[in-house]
Design an enzyme around this catalytic site. Structure first.
Site, short mmCIF file in Angstrom:
data_model
loop_
_atom_site.label_atom_id
_atom_site.label_comp_id
_atom_site.label_asym_id
_atom_site.label_seq_id
_atom_site.Cartn_x
_atom_site.Cartn_y
_atom_site.Cartn_z
N SER A 1 42.71 75.36 54.84
CA SER A 1 41.59 74.45 54.60
C SER A 1 40.36 75.24 54.22
CB SER A 1 41.31 73.63 55.86
OG SER A 1 40.08 72.95 55.77
N TYR B 1 39.04 73.27 64.76
CA TYR B 1 39.79 73.26 63.50
C TYR B 1 39.49 74.50 62.67
CZ TYR B 1 41.76 71.35 59.15
OH TYR B 1 42.50 71.14 58.02
N LYS C 1 42.35 77.31 61.63
CA LYS C 1 42.69 77.59 60.24
C LYS C 1 42.35 79.04 59.86
CE LYS C 1 44.57 73.75 58.89
NZ LYS C 1 46.00 73.69 58.48
#
Length: 280
Positions: free
Chosen positions: A172, A185, A189
């Site tokens: 991402s 998150y 990632k």
């Protein structure tokens, strides 16, 4: 076709990006093994019929798999090996796409420990377990191909040796920049990139490359639902030099590019599909 006689394994195989990628790989001759989470079991038949024409197609199979459980991953790979590799049709497991992911937003100071833990389990532990299982399967099948002809099974896939192994993990833009309310998150990632680099370094000499793609928001059904608010969508567009979100096919095409034999010198790399969001 580029991937004839090859098997592509897609973890998170029922998701929007995995489905788009699976369709492209299948169009180019690949068979597909879709790994889906236990909570998706009720939509198995519908998903296969809707996206792959038939729930009984001999070139597409689906396997329930909790990617955060080593036992579940091992069982799924045993099943797909028996069903898709131990047959009269020549197939070699040469592609893995790690497409499963988890994201729950919250202000950093209020992010619950369980959200952080699940982010790390799904976005790092899961790709690690699945990639380990894939690599061992790849090497096992490659060793079978290298046996003398008298010892080899008559349906061995490629007489001249195994095709190159390819691992592509969907990351991402959050791996590259800090996004508000995305602390867990972003961390997970970014960790996926470190994991991928280690796979690339250790497995590159053993026939397998490992890379990531880092999209911005993608207009999958989930993405459309999450960004349905017109003002929120416009505000985000204003931060992306290209002025829009990514379409699923744009991400899928980048993944398929990394799967090609001609991409063998791309190893430990990341392709940002973000319209320029992270260059600012």
């Amino acid at each position: 076709m580029a991937f004839t006689n090859r098997l592509a394994i897609l973890a998170g195989g029922f998701g929007g990006l995995a489905t788009e990628t699976g369709k492209l790989l299948r169009q180019q001759g690949s068979k597909l093994a879709l790994l889906y989470a236990p909570f998706e079991a009720s939509k198995r038949e519908q998903t296969l019929k809707e996206h792959y024409d038939s729930s009984t197609s001999d070139d597409v199979a689906a396997y329930e798999c909790d990617i955060t459980s080593e036992k579940s991953v091992r069982q799924a790979f045993l099943s797909l090996r028996e069903q898709m590799l131990e047959t009269a049709s020549p197939t070699f497991p040469s592609i893995l796409v790690n497409a499963a992911g988890y994201c729950q937003t919250a202000p950093f100071e209020d992010t619950p420990p369980e959200v952080t833990q699940k982010s790390l389990e799904v976005n790092i532990l899961g790709p690690m377990l699945v990639s380990q299982a894939f690599a061992k399967l790849y090497w096992n099948q490659a060793a079978r191909l290298s046996k003398p002809a008298a010892e080899s099974k008559p349906h061995s896939a490629v007489a001249s040796g195994p095709p190159p192994g390819r691992i592509i993990s969907i990351s991402s833009q959050a791996a590259h920049v800090a996004l508000p309310d995305h602390g867990a998150y972003c961390a997970s990632k970014a960790g996926l990139h470190g994991l991928t680099n280690c796979m690339a370094a250790e497995w590159g000499k053993r026939g397998i490359t490992a890379n990531t793609v880092s999209p911005t928001v993608s207009m999958t059904p989930l993405g459309k639902k999450a960004w349905a608010d017109e003002k929120q969508r416009k505000d985000m567009f204003d931060q992306i030099p290209a002025g829009r979100f990514a379409e699923p096919h744009e991400i899928a095409e980048a993944i398929v590019f990394l799967c090609q034999d001609s991409s063998g010198m791309i190893n430990g790399a990341d392709i940002r599909i973000d319209g320029g969001f992270t260059i600012q």
